[in-house]
Write a protein that holds these residues in place. Structure first.
Motif, PDB file in Angstrom:
ATOM      1  N   ARG A  74      58.798  36.746  32.886  1.00  0.00           N
ATOM      2  CA  ARG A  74      58.852  36.817  34.339  1.00  0.00           C
ATOM      3  C   ARG A  74      57.887  37.890  34.829  1.00  0.00           C
ATOM      4  O   ARG A  74      58.277  38.971  35.283  1.00  0.00           O
ATOM      5  CB  ARG A  74      60.273  37.130  34.806  1.00  0.00           C
ATOM      6  N   ALA A  75      56.613  37.574  34.715  1.00  0.00           N
ATOM      7  CA  ALA A  75      55.582  38.553  35.060  1.00  0.00           C
ATOM      8  C   ALA A  75      54.262  37.846  35.273  1.00  0.00           C
ATOM      9  O   ALA A  75      54.038  36.734  34.787  1.00  0.00           O
ATOM     10  CB  ALA A  75      55.438  39.600  33.946  1.00  0.00           C
ATOM     11  N   ALA A  76      53.382  38.500  36.011  1.00  0.00           N
ATOM     12  CA  ALA A  76      52.018  38.007  36.193  1.00  0.00           C
ATOM     13  C   ALA A  76      51.258  38.138  34.873  1.00  0.00           C
ATOM     14  O   ALA A  76      51.590  38.980  34.032  1.00  0.00           O
ATOM     15  CB  ALA A  76      51.315  38.805  37.291  1.00  0.00           C
ATOM     16  N   PRO A  77      50.230  37.311  34.667  1.00  0.00           N
ATOM     17  CA  PRO A  77      49.523  37.341  33.378  1.00  0.00           C
ATOM     18  C   PRO A  77      48.892  38.685  33.046  1.00  0.00           C
ATOM     19  O   PRO A  77      48.867  39.075  31.874  1.00  0.00           O
ATOM     20  CB  PRO A  77      48.472  36.232  33.521  1.00  0.00           C
ATOM     21  N   ALA A  78      48.385  39.398  34.029  1.00  0.00           N
ATOM     22  CA  ALA A  78      47.796  40.712  33.729  1.00  0.00           C
ATOM     23  C   ALA A  78      48.851  41.686  33.222  1.00  0.00           C
ATOM     24  O   ALA A  78      48.577  42.503  32.328  1.00  0.00           O
ATOM     25  CB  ALA A  78      47.105  41.276  34.965  1.00  0.00           C
ATOM     26  N   LEU A  79      50.054  41.618  33.767  1.00  0.00           N
ATOM     27  CA  LEU A  79      51.125  42.481  33.281  1.00  0.00           C
ATOM     28  C   LEU A  79      51.505  42.096  31.861  1.00  0.00           C
ATOM     29  O   LEU A  79      51.805  42.962  31.023  1.00  0.00           O
ATOM     30  CB  LEU A  79      52.333  42.394  34.212  1.00  0.00           C
TER      31      LEU A  79
END
Length: 251
Positions: A74-79
């Motif tokens: 549950r996170a953006a790809p950069a994170l």
């Protein structure tokens, strides 16, 4: 053995992600898949994803044909790329493969791409990054994911041998034989494949519209070369320093 993270911004269920992971496995590399649990296109290098308790939630997934660790995050790809660099999924990756994205990522508009954002984040944290995108257009009859994955396969060893911090952006035409076509070095077009403008202004709101680019393109640009049917590769950088403009006094 080199460690790879495969991620994307289209989400864990994307066939482009699965195709990219499959070729990395076939190349004998240590592969982990960790991708957003939901669509994250346009997230750039955002590091949003932490829940109210400050944790980043993930769950193991089983993906047919991939006998490797896979996680929906549950996170953006950069994170995802950032926490991977700190050992969230095992060994810190030597290379982050991001894609295969559904749609081209070209021109200066790559600033907004979650696919490219993950690759840039990898480069900023001591790894290498390779963003991979397939130019499927708006309503494709078929998406040739395998062609894009094959184009990426040809680059894997060279990228792994490149200095840490190297980030490359690969765009592949949506054609069955595109993975075997000669790769062309490309500059960034001024915009992406479309241009966004503010079409209407109202009280408390602005409505945006997108339109195809018009006019001649620089023949060396990723936009022009991709339209001509060539897979394109552009070496890109993230945040860096430059000299201040003349007229500003600094010590």
């Amino acid at each position: 053995m080199s460690a790879l993270l495969v991620t994307n911004d289209d989400g864990i269920d994307s066939p482009g992600l699965h195709a990219l992971a499959a070729v990395a496995i076939e190349e004998g590399l240590e592969v982990v898949v960790a991708a957003p649990s939901t669509q994250s296109s346009g997230s750039s290098a955002s590091i949003t994803g932490a829940e109210a308790d400050g944790r980043i939630h993930m769950e193991p997934r089983t993906i047919a044909g991939l006998e490797i660790p896979c996680f929906a995050v549950r996170a953006a790809p950069a994170l995802i790329a950032l926490i991977a660099s700190h050992g969230a999924f095992g060994s810190a990756p030597d290379l982050v493969l991001s894609g295969v994205n559904r749609g081209a990522n070209i021109g200066r508009a790559i600033l907004h791409s979650g696919t490219v954002g993950a690759a840039l984040t990898a480069g900023a944290n001591g790894a290498r990054g390779l963003a991979v995108s397939l130019d499927v257009g708006m309503d494709p009859d078929t998406c040739h994911w395998a062609a894009a994955a094959e184009a990426a396969r040809a680059l894997l060893r060279g990228v792994l041998d490149a200095p840490p911090g190297t980030v490359l952006n690969l765009n592949v035409p949506n054609a069955a034989d595109a993975g075997s076509r000669p790769l062309r070095a490309a500059t960034l077009a001024p915009f992406g494949i479309v241009q966004t403008t503010a079409a209407e202004h109202g009280e408390g709101e602005v409505r945006l519209t997108v339109a195809d680019l018009t006019g001649e393109q620089d023949p060396r640009s990723d936009a022009a070369l991709l339209v001509a049917g060539h897979p394109t590769l552009t070496s890109i950088t993230g945040i860096g320093e430059t000299a201040p403009p003349s007229g500003i006094s600094v010590e």
